[in-house]
Design an enzyme around this catalytic site. Sequence first.
Site, short mmCIF file in Angstrom:
data_model
loop_
_atom_site.label_atom_id
_atom_site.label_comp_id
_atom_site.label_asym_id
_atom_site.label_seq_id
_atom_site.Cartn_x
_atom_site.Cartn_y
_atom_site.Cartn_z
N PRO A 9 0.75 -1.18 0.03
CA PRO A 9 -0.01 0.12 -0.01
C PRO A 9 0.88 1.34 -0.05
CG PRO A 9 -0.25 -1.04 2.28
CD PRO A 9 0.53 -1.94 1.20
N ASN A 10 0.45 2.22 -0.78
CA ASN A 10 0.99 3.62 -0.84
C ASN A 10 2.16 3.72 -1.75
OD1 ASN A 10 -1.42 4.99 0.27
ND2 ASN A 10 -0.60 3.93 2.15
N ARG A 17 5.72 12.39 -2.83
CA ARG A 17 5.81 13.18 -1.47
C ARG A 17 6.86 12.32 -0.53
NH1 ARG A 17 0.63 12.13 0.92
NH2 ARG A 17 -0.18 11.28 -1.10
N TYR A 22 11.76 8.55 1.74
CA TYR A 22 11.88 7.51 0.83
C TYR A 22 12.61 7.89 -0.45
CZ TYR A 22 7.92 5.94 3.85
OH TYR A 22 7.01 5.67 4.92
N ASN A 78 8.09 -5.43 -0.48
CA ASN A 78 7.90 -4.32 0.49
C ASN A 78 6.33 -4.32 0.84
OD1 ASN A 78 7.63 -1.98 1.93
ND2 ASN A 78 9.06 -1.06 0.65
N ALA A 81 2.81 -0.55 4.95
CA ALA A 81 2.49 -0.32 6.34
C ALA A 81 1.54 -1.81 6.69
CB ALA A 81 1.17 0.57 6.55
N HIS A 84 3.40 -3.85 9.33
CA HIS A 84 3.33 -3.69 10.92
C HIS A 84 1.86 -4.24 11.45
CE1 HIS A 84 6.60 -1.29 9.90
NE2 HIS A 84 5.82 -0.64 9.35
N ASP A 91 0.57 -15.31 7.77
CA ASP A 91 0.28 -16.67 7.40
C ASP A 91 0.19 -17.17 6.07
OD1 ASP A 91 -0.44 -16.95 10.20
OD2 ASP A 91 -2.84 -16.59 9.86
N GLU A 102 12.26 -9.68 2.81
CA GLU A 102 11.36 -8.60 3.16
C GLU A 102 12.25 -7.26 3.03
OE1 GLU A 102 10.01 -8.40 7.51
OE2 GLU A 102 9.69 -6.68 7.23
N HIS A 104 12.53 -2.91 3.07
CA HIS A 104 11.88 -1.48 3.55
C HIS A 104 13.04 -0.70 2.94
CE1 HIS A 104 8.66 -3.31 5.78
NE2 HIS A 104 9.52 -4.25 6.09
N ILE A 105 12.66 0.75 2.39
CA ILE A 105 13.27 1.64 1.93
C ILE A 105 13.88 2.39 3.11
CG2 ILE A 105 13.15 3.85 0.53
CD1 ILE A 105 10.92 2.37 -1.07
N SER A 106 13.13 2.57 4.05
CA SER A 106 13.70 3.58 5.05
C SER A 106 14.20 2.56 6.26
CB SER A 106 12.44 4.35 5.75
OG SER A 106 11.48 3.64 6.04
N ARG A 111 12.63 4.98 13.08
CA ARG A 111 11.38 5.67 12.91
C ARG A 111 10.30 5.54 14.09
NH1 ARG A 111 9.26 5.06 7.05
NH2 ARG A 111 8.01 7.08 7.84
N ARG A 115 6.53 1.41 13.78
CA ARG A 115 6.90 0.49 12.69
C ARG A 115 8.19 -0.31 13.02
NH1 ARG A 115 5.32 4.02 8.41
NH2 ARG A 115 4.72 6.09 9.23
#
Length: 151
Positions: A9-10, A17, A22, A78, A81, A84, A91, A102, A104-106, A111, A115
């Site tokens: 998502p996102n 933005r 990111y 990735n 959200a 988390h 599952d 897995e 994550h960019i950040s 943070r 997270r």
Amino acid sequence: MKILVLNGPNLNLLGTREPAVYGAATLADVERLCQEAAQQRGAEAECRQSNHEGVLVDWIHEAGVAHREGRLAGVVFNAGAYTHTSIALHDAIKGAGVPVIEVHISNVHAREAFRHHSWLSAVAAGIVVGFGIDGYALAIEGLLRKARPGP
Ligand code: CA2
């Protein structure tokens, strides 16, 4: 050998933005980077993005079948959200039996506290965090090393 790159998502908003967190690259840039990283290593990346948890669950199941049939090395994921919050994705990864890296960019650990926990890490074959979008290439490299162990 094929690799599935999933973004959750996102992540379709990348580059529009929050560049301080990111970076400036768009999702299209990330997908191009993944395709190049895979090609350089003699593999092929198929990239998909969804904002919907159930769609991501379905794609993990599909990846499990392709992995069992020898058509897929694994998944670079990735989950945004949902990382988390999603026991359903935990599952799905466990049930599908497909290696998932897995990403994550950040650096999620530097943070907000919400997270810091990932429902995916315990069932992931590896984790790459905080390297910006280069993390996707590192994850592809790691996944292929696990798939074709060498000297
Ligand atoms: O660091 C990562 O890659 C994350 O998976 C990104 C997720 C975040 O919820 C995770 O905690 C860490 C958020 C992706 C949304 O990206 C945006 C990009 C530009 C503008 C708005 C959101």
